[in-house]
Each structure stands twice: as C-alpha cells, then as structure tokens.
Enzyme design. Structure first.
Site, PDB file in Angstrom:
ATOM      1  N   ALA A   1      -7.260  -1.230   6.375  1.00 55.93           N
ATOM      2  CA  ALA A   1      -6.364  -0.601   7.355  1.00 55.93           C
ATOM      3  C   ALA A   1      -7.129   0.433   8.171  1.00 55.93           C
ATOM      4  CB  ALA A   1      -5.216   0.068   6.613  1.00 55.93           C
TER       5      ALA A   1
ATOM      6  N   TRP B   1      -3.269   0.833   3.759  1.00 50.84           N
ATOM      7  CA  TRP B   1      -3.803   2.188   3.642  1.00 50.84           C
ATOM      8  C   TRP B   1      -3.269   2.923   2.411  1.00 50.84           C
ATOM      9  CZ3 TRP B   1       0.425   5.184   3.374  1.00 50.84           C
ATOM     10  CH2 TRP B   1       1.583   4.732   4.001  1.00 50.84           C
TER      11      TRP B   1
ATOM     12  N   LYS C   1     -11.049  -6.727   6.050  1.00 51.27           N
ATOM     13  CA  LYS C   1     -10.737  -5.674   7.034  1.00 51.27           C
ATOM     14  C   LYS C   1      -9.728  -4.704   6.418  1.00 51.27           C
ATOM     15  CE  LYS C   1      -7.621  -5.203  10.064  1.00 51.27           C
ATOM     16  NZ  LYS C   1      -7.270  -3.792   9.757  1.00 51.27           N
TER      17      LYS C   1
ATOM     18  N   GLU D   1       1.522 -10.087  -0.018  1.00 51.46           N
ATOM     19  CA  GLU D   1       2.232  -9.079  -0.815  1.00 51.46           C
ATOM     20  C   GLU D   1       2.857  -8.130   0.201  1.00 51.46           C
ATOM     21  OE1 GLU D   1       2.971  -5.770  -2.193  1.00 51.46           O
ATOM     22  OE2 GLU D   1       0.961  -5.542  -3.054  1.00 51.46           O
TER      23      GLU D   1
ATOM     24  N   GLU E   1      12.672  -0.279   4.502  1.00 56.31           N
ATOM     25  CA  GLU E   1      11.949   0.569   3.550  1.00 56.31           C
ATOM     26  C   GLU E   1      11.630   1.912   4.208  1.00 56.31           C
ATOM     27  OE1 GLU E   1       8.791  -1.119   0.418  1.00 56.31           O
ATOM     28  OE2 GLU E   1       8.528  -1.816   2.444  1.00 56.31           O
TER      29      GLU E   1
ATOM     30  N   CYS F   1       4.689  -0.141  -2.132  1.00 58.89           N
ATOM     31  CA  CYS F   1       5.595  -1.280  -1.879  1.00 58.89           C
ATOM     32  C   CYS F   1       6.629  -1.431  -2.985  1.00 58.89           C
ATOM     33  CB  CYS F   1       4.808  -2.575  -1.799  1.00 58.89           C
ATOM     34  SG  CYS F   1       3.665  -2.563  -0.449  1.00 58.89           S
TER      35      CYS F   1
HETATM   36  C1  SIN Z   1       1.560  -1.591  -3.353  1.00 61.50           C
HETATM   37  O1  SIN Z   1       2.126  -0.594  -2.954  1.00 61.50           O
HETATM   38  O2  SIN Z   1       1.440  -2.577  -2.628  1.00 61.50           O
HETATM   39  C2  SIN Z   1       0.947  -1.710  -4.723  1.00 61.50           C
HETATM   40  C3  SIN Z   1       1.426  -0.756  -5.697  1.00 61.50           C
HETATM   41  C4  SIN Z   1       0.909  -1.012  -7.095  1.00 61.50           C
HETATM   42  O3  SIN Z   1      -0.121  -1.640  -7.336  1.00 61.50           O
HETATM   43  O4  SIN Z   1       1.597  -0.558  -7.999  1.00 61.50           O
END
Ligand code: SIN
Length: 518
Positions: A212, A186, A210, A288, A420, A322
């Site tokens: 989020a 999301w 699919k 990822e 995280e 991420c």
């Molecule tokens: C992510 O949060 O998975 C991707 C972030 C990005 O593309 O910089």
C-alpha cells in the site's frame, strides 16, 4: 506501562530462531539493522534496488504528525513489467530447488525478521502509527507465517490414485502455479505481505509485490531481509507506487499472461476490480476483503469475558483490521450493563503516539480514514445514537487521532451498519431473540469474521453453524494465528491464508496418467 491490545495466538516467536539455527548455523540470520538502515527508497527488481523508470518518487508520511519520512519510487507499468520479467526468469530455478532448500531459506528469513523485531516494530509504528508494542507484536506475527510456511514447504504431497484399469498408473502431483502478484494493505504492513510471500515462495512460485502507498517502507525492509536470508535475485520483486500511479502499474500485472495468480488484501470494490480486470487471462485469485463483522453478546454470556474480547477484537490496531467487530448486537437483558462495563474500559484507553510507551491506540492512517470515522459517528448521532464514550476527534494530539467511542441505540438506518467504519468505534444494537440476532448478523453482503459470547453449549453449536462467515470467534476475541485458515465467504472474498490450507492457493494439481505398463 499498560498492556498492549495485540494478543495473537503466536506459538513460535522464538521458534524461527531455533529452526533456522539448526538449518544454517553459519548464516547471518542474526544480523541486526538500525531502523535507518532498513529504510529503502527504491524498487527491488532482480536482486537490485532501482529508481522508478521515470525517476518519479512520492512521499511517505508519519500519520502521527503528517511529516514526511522518506521519498520512495513511484512506479508505473514499465517497472511492473520489469518485475514480472525478473520473476518469470527466476521461476524455473526456484521451482526446481528442493523443497528442503526453500524451507531452509525461509527459516533463515524468519530468523532475520525476529532478530530485527525492535527496528521493524519501530518502522511499522513510524509509518503506520500503531503503538510500539503492537508493532513488535506484528513482527512476531508476520515471522510466524514465514516459519510456518518454511515447514509446510516440505509437506507438499501428491496422491497415487487407486488403480482403475490394468496397465495404467494415475497420479496427482501439486505444482507451483507460477508468478504470483501480491498486493497488500497498510493496516498490517509486515504481517499481510509476509503471509502472502511466504507461502508463494514455499510452494516454488516467484513473486512480484506492491505494498500500500501509505506503508511501503516496512515491505521494502522485509524484502531486504529476504534477500539477506538467501532468497535469490528475481524470486522476490517489489515495486512501490502512489495512489495515483498504482492502478496503471498493477494493470500491467492483470493483463500479463505470465502472472498466474493474484493475492490481494483490501477493500471489496478493489477486489472486484482485480477479479474483473484479470479475467482476460483467467488468473487464480485469493481475495481477503472487507468484513463488517458482527459481535453478539447473549444474555447468558460471561460479560467480563465479552468486554475483554471486545477490547481485543475491536481496538487492536485502533479498530483498523478487517476482522474488527463493526456491529455489536447485545441482548436486551444485559444491554445497559454491558454498555456501562464496556464504556468504562474504553474511556480508560490511552490514545497517544507510538513513541509514548503507554499508548494503546495510535493515530488513524490518514485524513481520509479520520473523515470516514467522524462521518459515521455524526450520522449515527443524527439517527438517534447515544454517545457512551468518546465521540470526537482528538485534534490536540495531532492530525489523525479519534477518541475510542461507544455508541448505544444503533439502528440499521445508520451508515456504520452498512459500511465498515475501520476505526475505534463500537456501535451497540439491541436484540430480543437468538433468531433476530442471527438474521441481523447475516444481513450483509460480507462474511469474513463474526464473534459471539454465550455460556450455553447448545446455543454455541447452533450459532456457530448459523453465522455466514469464514471465521467465528466463540467466547474469544483474538483469532489470529499462523496455524488457522484465515479468509471469508460472500463478498469478503475467497482463498485461505495461513494453516495447512494456505499453500493450496499457490499450487495447481497435475494429473499424470501413465499407460502401457502391463
Ligand atoms: C486483516 O485485517 O486483514 C488481518 C487481520 C489479522 O490477521 O488478524
């Protein structure tokens, strides 16, 4: 108006128009949709918008207010199966199209996305909460992957292997892997799905996707535009499902031998679940996953640049990426000064709904996310953290807002060191030596991104090699680019998205040995 925090290295926001314009000047790649025309409530299967098989629906809400925006299909295994049937049927024809033909369609899709940058950006902000400028930035970011892979579609080379025996010719060709299941998060509802679907289609694969449950509307809008750009019926299928139904729906893809690949961005526990549950049919996976990124500021850093880099990397998307730094290691000699400089800038960040043009940080995605952030900050304070900025929920703005926060004196007993936080919280740890910083930075099962600031060329070389992550930012906080390989090591997953390497995940190598030639 204040500057947006989103500053990806986009090189070609206009490029998509140019390429597609050359490729198909008669096409409708400039059609502009109103926001409400982009909102779809059904699944997209075999070129048609459909209700879920049992007509179930779930509500998508605006994280800024908690109000419902739309009711969308709540799919189950029968819908997932119908999507796979369509993708499997469409595969031979799509795979057999000339790479150049696939490229033209993808360029046209990129152009349509950019022609609708304003309404797509508004839709992203509406269902995900990020400020409008960031929403529009994400549209350009997503389109840049589509146009990148449109070009890459025409560069899928093989090899003629130097002859080993007389009378034999040995070649290696790269073929589309088959039907791909894309399961997307999301936090970047457009860019993450674009950077999975685009390479899959470019390679000649067909897709079931699919998004989020928090942000299905942007994904459906993207699929609408793909169809408008000429992606044929069945080549790209999308189902939506609530948190309660998603596991059962996706389980059908995990078990179906026709699905040859799964590409997923999300949490490490879910990534492990997908790897385990799809092992029965030995699918190829790209995962990822979580990051827990370290950000190291050495005594010899340019502190202004380090503060700028921290703002961009940490507060983009309200800290919900991420690759956001989660643990900030600052060397003793600059610890207090960096803390002061950073907290001054962080305290000045404008927190507001996306509808406020000056907003730099929007609401968090939902109540669960907000609770986790509050739990991490409270736990840190209980374990001795000093609050230099923020440190509280902003209930006066709406249900899901949290003040951008800087905590000093973080230690390894705190929850935010192990998990995280996925929110606008900087936790500063103090260190004395380079060795200590590297040991601490690598002391995690995760390995997606890391950052460090130093002006010493020798240290830059040593530390970039020592950090155990797939991505390293050196004196730079904005790492995103369609031209760069994005992905992690250790429990942050495997596979790479974007760049010249990004197609490999969707291809398999076939060795052909032709004999009796002499
Ligand atoms: C992510 O949060 O998975 C991707 C972030 C990005 O593309 O910089």
């Amino acid at each position: 108006m204040q500057a947006t925090l989103f500053t990806p290295n986009i090189t070609d926001a206009g490029h998509a128009h140019d390429c597609a314009g050359r490729a198909n000047p008669e096409g409708n790649m400039n059609r502009q949709y109103e926001l409400k025309e982009l909102i779809q409530s059904g699944n997209f299967v075999d070129g048609k918008w459909l209700e879920a098989a049992d007509h179930a629906r779930f509500s998508v809400s605006n994280p800024a207010t908690g109000e419902s925006i739309a009711q969308v299909a709540d799919s189950g295994p029968a819908d997932a199966r119908a999507a796979t049937d369509a993708a499997a049927r469409a595969l031979p024809a799509w795979r057999d199209r000339l790479p150049k033909e696939r490229s033209v369609i993808l360029h046209k899709w990129a152009a349509l996305i950019m022609a609708n940058q304003d309404s797509l950006g508004a839709l992203i902000s509406l269902e995900q909460g990020k400020p409008l400028a960031e929403g529009k930035g994400e549209v350009a970011y997503g389109a840049s992957y589509v146009s990148w892979f449109a070009d890459e579609a025409t560069r899928i080379y093989g090899d003629i292997i130097p002859q080993q025996q007389r009378g034999k010719r040995m070649t290696a060709i790269r073929e589309p892997i088959g039907v791909v299941a894309a399961i997307t998060p999301w936090n970047f509802p457009l860019a993450m799905i674009a950077r999975k679907i685009a390479p899959a289609l470019a390679a000649g694969c067909t897709v079931v996707a699919k998004p989020a449950e928090d942000t299905p509307l942007t994904a459906s809008a993207l699929v609408l535009l793909a169809h408008g750009a000429g992606v044929p019926a069945g080549a790209l299928n999308l189902i939506t499902a609530s948190r309660e139904h998603a596991i059962a729906a996706v389980a059908d893809w995990l078990e179906d031998p026709r699905v040859r690949k799964i590409t997923f961005t999300g949490s490490t526990p879910v990534g492990k679940y997908l790897a385990r549950e799809s092992a029965g049919t030995l699918k190829k996976l790209s995962l990822e996953l979580g990051g827990n990124a370290p950000f190291i500021v050495f005594d010899d850093a340019d502190l202004e640049a380090a503060v700028d880099g921290m703002l961009v990397s940490k507060f983009r998307n309200g800290g919900q990426t991420c690759v956001c730094p989660n643990r900030v290691y600052v060397q003793a000699g600059v610890y207090e000064r960096f803390g002061e400089m950073l907290s001054r800038r962080v305290a000045a960040l404008k927190v507001a709904p996306a509808t406020d043009a000056a907003a730099q940080i929007g609401p968090m995605i939902n109540a669960r996310a907000l609770d986790k952030i509050a739990r991490h900050v409270d736990d840190a304070v209980e374990h001795g953290a000093r609050v230099l900025a923020g440190g509280r929920q902003l209930a006066e703005l709406g249900p899901n807002y949290y003040a951008p926060t800087v905590l000093a004196d973080a230690n390894h007993d705190m929850l935010l060191c192990r998990e995280e936080t996925f929110g606008p919280v900087v936790a500063m740890f103090k260190f004395e030596t380079e060795e200590e910083a590297i040991l601490a930075a690598n002391d995690t099962p995760f390995g997606l991104a890391s950052y460090f600031y130093s002006e010493s060329p020798k240290r830059i070389d040593r530390v970039s090699r020592a950090l155990e992550t797939g991505i390293v930012g050196v004196n730079e906080g904005a790492l995103a680019s369609e031209a760069a390989p994005f992905g992690g090591v250790k429990e942050s997953g495997y596979g790479r998205e974007g760049s010249k390497y990004g197609l490999d995940d969707y291809l398999s190598i076939k060795y052909i040995c032709q004999g009796n030639l002499a």
